[in-house]
Design an enzyme around this catalytic site. Structure first.
Site, PDB file in Angstrom:
ATOM      1  N   GLU A   1     -45.806  22.688 -37.707  1.00 57.51           N
ATOM      2  CA  GLU A   1     -44.380  22.814 -37.971  1.00 57.51           C
ATOM      3  C   GLU A   1     -44.113  24.256 -38.509  1.00 57.51           C
ATOM      4  O   GLU A   1     -44.744  24.696 -39.602  1.00 57.51           O
ATOM      5  CB  GLU A   1     -44.020  21.689 -38.927  1.00 57.51           C
TER       6      GLU A   1
ATOM      7  N   CYS B   1     -36.078  19.594 -39.701  1.00 57.98           N
ATOM      8  CA  CYS B   1     -37.385  18.648 -39.549  1.00 57.98           C
ATOM      9  C   CYS B   1     -37.157  18.305 -37.969  1.00 57.98           C
ATOM     10  O   CYS B   1     -38.282  18.152 -37.297  1.00 57.98           O
ATOM     11  CB  CYS B   1     -37.163  17.464 -40.409  1.00 57.98           C
TER      12      CYS B   1
ATOM     13  N   LYS C   1     -34.558  14.337 -57.667  1.00 60.03           N
ATOM     14  CA  LYS C   1     -34.949  15.635 -57.869  1.00 60.03           C
ATOM     15  C   LYS C   1     -34.955  16.640 -56.464  1.00 60.03           C
ATOM     16  O   LYS C   1     -35.473  16.508 -55.576  1.00 60.03           O
ATOM     17  CB  LYS C   1     -36.466  15.399 -58.261  1.00 60.03           C
TER      18      LYS C   1
ATOM     19  N   GLU D   1     -39.773  10.750 -45.236  1.00 67.05           N
ATOM     20  CA  GLU D   1     -38.987  11.470 -44.001  1.00 67.05           C
ATOM     21  C   GLU D   1     -39.893  12.596 -44.127  1.00 67.05           C
ATOM     22  O   GLU D   1     -39.453  13.596 -45.104  1.00 67.05           O
ATOM     23  CB  GLU D   1     -37.639  11.382 -44.320  1.00 67.05           C
TER      24      GLU D   1
HETATM   25  P1  NAD Z   1     -42.224  19.993 -49.624  1.00 68.43           P
HETATM   26  O1  NAD Z   1     -43.000  18.788 -49.189  1.00 68.43           O
HETATM   27  O2  NAD Z   1     -42.846  20.933 -49.903  1.00 68.43           O
HETATM   28  O3  NAD Z   1     -41.117  19.728 -50.810  1.00 68.43           O
HETATM   29  C1  NAD Z   1     -40.032  18.665 -50.785  1.00 68.43           C
HETATM   30  C2  NAD Z   1     -39.693  18.167 -51.996  1.00 68.43           C
HETATM   31  O4  NAD Z   1     -40.937  17.449 -52.599  1.00 68.43           O
HETATM   32  C3  NAD Z   1     -39.212  19.185 -52.998  1.00 68.43           C
HETATM   33  O5  NAD Z   1     -38.424  18.742 -54.011  1.00 68.43           O
HETATM   34  C4  NAD Z   1     -40.659  19.445 -53.771  1.00 68.43           C
HETATM   35  O6  NAD Z   1     -40.401  20.125 -55.271  1.00 68.43           O
HETATM   36  C5  NAD Z   1     -41.168  18.134 -53.848  1.00 68.43           C
HETATM   37  N1  NAD Z   1     -42.595  17.886 -54.159  1.00 68.43           N
HETATM   38  C6  NAD Z   1     -43.668  19.069 -53.797  1.00 68.43           C
HETATM   39  N2  NAD Z   1     -44.708  18.401 -54.218  1.00 68.43           N
HETATM   40  C7  NAD Z   1     -44.515  17.387 -54.652  1.00 68.43           C
HETATM   41  C8  NAD Z   1     -45.364  16.328 -55.453  1.00 68.43           C
HETATM   42  N3  NAD Z   1     -46.683  16.418 -55.546  1.00 68.43           N
HETATM   43  N4  NAD Z   1     -45.009  15.292 -56.272  1.00 68.43           N
HETATM   44  C9  NAD Z   1     -43.654  15.210 -56.046  1.00 68.43           C
HETATM   45  N5  NAD Z   1     -42.742  15.855 -55.324  1.00 68.43           N
HETATM   46  C10 NAD Z   1     -43.109  17.040 -54.922  1.00 68.43           C
HETATM   47  O7  NAD Z   1     -41.380  20.404 -48.543  1.00 68.43           O
HETATM   48  P2  NAD Z   1     -40.628  21.430 -48.086  1.00 68.43           P
HETATM   49  O8  NAD Z   1     -41.103  22.704 -47.334  1.00 68.43           O
HETATM   50  O9  NAD Z   1     -39.684  21.829 -49.296  1.00 68.43           O
HETATM   51  O10 NAD Z   1     -39.572  20.780 -47.057  1.00 68.43           O
HETATM   52  C11 NAD Z   1     -39.596  21.009 -45.776  1.00 68.43           C
HETATM   53  C12 NAD Z   1     -40.331  19.831 -45.042  1.00 68.43           C
HETATM   54  O11 NAD Z   1     -39.452  18.815 -45.283  1.00 68.43           O
HETATM   55  C13 NAD Z   1     -40.489  20.056 -43.725  1.00 68.43           C
HETATM   56  O12 NAD Z   1     -42.066  19.466 -43.245  1.00 68.43           O
HETATM   57  C14 NAD Z   1     -39.416  19.256 -43.162  1.00 68.43           C
HETATM   58  O13 NAD Z   1     -39.704  18.930 -41.781  1.00 68.43           O
HETATM   59  C15 NAD Z   1     -39.124  17.954 -43.883  1.00 68.43           C
HETATM   60  N6  NAD Z   1     -38.004  17.420 -43.587  1.00 68.43           N
HETATM   61  C16 NAD Z   1     -37.928  16.147 -43.085  1.00 68.43           C
HETATM   62  C17 NAD Z   1     -36.591  15.718 -43.022  1.00 68.43           C
HETATM   63  C18 NAD Z   1     -36.649  14.277 -42.327  1.00 68.43           C
HETATM   64  O14 NAD Z   1     -35.641  13.594 -42.297  1.00 68.43           O
HETATM   65  N7  NAD Z   1     -37.693  13.815 -41.562  1.00 68.43           N
HETATM   66  C19 NAD Z   1     -35.543  16.354 -43.384  1.00 68.43           C
HETATM   67  C20 NAD Z   1     -35.597  17.563 -44.027  1.00 68.43           C
HETATM   68  C21 NAD Z   1     -36.908  18.187 -44.213  1.00 68.43           C
END
Ligand code: NAD
Length: 488
Positions: A382, A285, A176, A251
């Site tokens: 962040e 991230c 997804k 992650e």
């Molecule tokens: P987010 O957690 O809001 O969303 C990430 C994904 O999760 C999206 O596809 C979203 O639709 C889905 N999602 C949201 N709520 C959900 C739920 N209740 N159940 C299942 N899926 C759900 O994060 P974001 O703001 O889109 O992304 C940025 C974040 O991702 C930052 O915190 C960044 O640091 C992190 N990130 C981490 C890495 C890593 O490798 N550690 C890499 C890239 C991004």
């Protein structure tokens, strides 16, 4: 049915209409112009995708040997290279990020598939006699259907980090993407089918997190959940994946430090530190969003970082000279700006940037916050935008204390002219990755992942394969007497 401006879901080897009936308009963040319409998956679509993945595992894919999986992964890497211009433009327009960065991401995605095509050779059980009368061997089996969820900041790269090890291990995948950024991974799924991955092995179901994503995580047909996203959502994923219990890897977010010592090669360290926050407009991230500077250098470094930040070329993502594009959306820009306003209220100085310019697109300028301490919100949370907080430290012990004084632990970079100091500090930093005099972050073959609230599990490496494999132990009796323990 996918045409240039309308994109279906990708289930069972083809683009399909969503049972949900929902298509959502996508806009280019850098211009506000319409980019196309993408189908959004609902629960019935996730059911269909999970069923297709299960059927693939029970069918031809489940019998496909490692050598053939390796050939397919190489073929997909070749297809990505052949279509790199289209993929790079699609990603740059969908995410708003500079095409110069995206080209490097396409290359990284390709190398990742090639790495796992080779890493398949490492999948093996072991065997040894135990206690003279037991012979044991183990075999590795794919964990099953992997439900994978990725964010919007690197939609293609994060998807390929997830797909490659899962496919190498022999799993089938339901992935997804974020609903704002589904286009590049939908195209990669099409390419995978063209090069010969059987139907159902890769299924792509864009949709909202709390509905579609949550349904995927809870789905009883999913055996393992691999999530990349925020720490807050990561906690929710852990809860959702507990009934029925699934294997989980997370992650998550970061607030990574960049430690700059007075004995460093400043001509390299300062511009590299500027790059380490602004590539991908700080929406990484592992962005080094806290620049910790030895006190004697502090004022000079703040001045130099301010000057260099003003030289970053911000603009049209498709211009090859652009170094920083827009943010993902104006809504996200508001959040970023809120942190900068908060830093002002906390008494920090904004030495450049920090204002939303007029005009179309979700642009935000490179922004420097000079703060005397690590306690302000801008240094703890962040921000996920082009904003760096510069903080002084007194000595090595103070630098390590401040570096570890956040809830995250994804990455750290150390700049020093003393190799022994570099290694000494690396051992004391609580993060999954440490760079010494080197700003880059993600390499196929080098484990990438978090300590503390940055999650658990590793990507990009051999360790990742194990997260998609079960180990089955088989034991047989080789003694001379029958076993018959009750003597019956
Ligand atoms: P987010 O957690 O809001 O969303 C990430 C994904 O999760 C999206 O596809 C979203 O639709 C889905 N999602 C949201 N709520 C959900 C739920 N209740 N159940 C299942 N899926 C759900 O994060 P974001 O703001 O889109 O992304 C940025 C974040 O991702 C930052 O915190 C960044 O640091 C992190 N990130 C981490 C890495 C890593 O490798 N550690 C890499 C890239 C991004």
């Amino acid at each position: 049915m996918a045409v240039a401006t309308e994109h279906g879901l990708f289930i069972d080897g083809e683009a399909v209409e969503p049972a949900s009936g929902e298509f959502r308009e996508l806009r280019e963040p850098a211009t506000g112009e319409e980019l196309g319409r993408a189908a959004m998956a609902g629960e019935a679509d996730v059911d269909r995708a999970v069923a297709a993945a299960r059927a693939a595992l029970d069918g031809a894919w489940g019998k496909t040997p490692g050598t053939e999986r390796s050939r397919l992964l190489h073929a997909l890497a070749d297809a990505i290279v052949a279509n790199r211009k289209e993929l790079a433009e699609l990603e740059a327009r969908n995410v708003g990020k500079a095409i110069s960065s995206v080209k490097a991401e396409v290359a990284g995605a390709t190398e990742n598939f090639r790495y796992y095509a080779s890493a398949i050779a490492s999948i093996a059980g072991r065997s040894n006699p135990i206690g003279g009368s037991l012979l044991f061997y183990s075999q590795k089996e794919p964990v099953g259907v992997a439900g994978q969820i990725v964010p919007w900041n690197y939609p293609m790269l994060m998807a390929t980090w997830k797909l490659a090890p899962a496919l190498a291990a022999g799993c089938a995948v339901v992935l997804k993407p974020d609903p704002q950024t589904p286009l590049s991974v939908l195209r990669i799924a099409e390419l995978a089918t063209e090069v010969g991955f059987p139907p159902g092995v890769i299924n792509i179901v864009p949709g909202d997190g709390p509905t579609t994503g949550s349904y995927l995580v809870r789905h009883p047909g999913v055996d393992k959940v691999a999530f990349t996203g925020s720490t807050r959502t990561g906690g929710e994923i852990m809860r959702l994946a507990s009934d029925p219990i699934k294997r989980v890897t997370l992650e998550l977010g970061g607030k990574s430090p960049n430690l700059l010592f007075a004995d460093a090669d400043l001509a390299d360290a300062i511009p590299s530190s500027v790059w380490a926050i602004y590539y991908s407009a700080g929406q990484s991230c592992e962005a080094r969003s806290r620049l910790l500077v030895e006190q004697s250098l502090y004022d000079d470094v703040v001045a130099k970082v301010t000057e260099l930040s003003q030289q970053i070329r911000v603009g049209d993502p498709l211009d090859p000279e652009t170094q920083m594009g827009s943010l993902i959306s104006t809504g996200h820009r508001e959040k970023v700006h809120g942190f900068v306003d908060g830093a002002r209220e906390d008494g920090a100085e904004i030495t450049t940037g920090g204002a939303i310019a007029d005009g179309p697109g979700a642009f935000y300028p490179p922004t420097v916050i000079a703060s005397s301490g690590n306690g302000i919100r801008a240094a703890q949370e962040e921000i996920f935008g082009p904003v760096v907080t510069v903080i002084p430290f007194a000595d090595e012990a103070d630098a390590i204390r401040i570096a570890n004084d956040v809830r995250y632990g994804l990455m750290a970079t150390i700049w020093t002219g003393s190799p022994t100091r570099g290694h000494r500090i690396a051992a004391k930093i609580k993060s999954g990755l440490v760079g010494i005099n080197m700003p880059y972050t993600a390499f196929p073959g080098i484990p990438f992942g978090g300590y503390k609230q940055s999650g658990f599990g590793r990507e990009l490496a051999l360790e990742t394969l194990d997260l998609y494999l079960e180990t089955k132990s088989v034991v047989t009796y080789t003694g001379t007497r029958p076993t018959n323990p009750f003597g019956l």
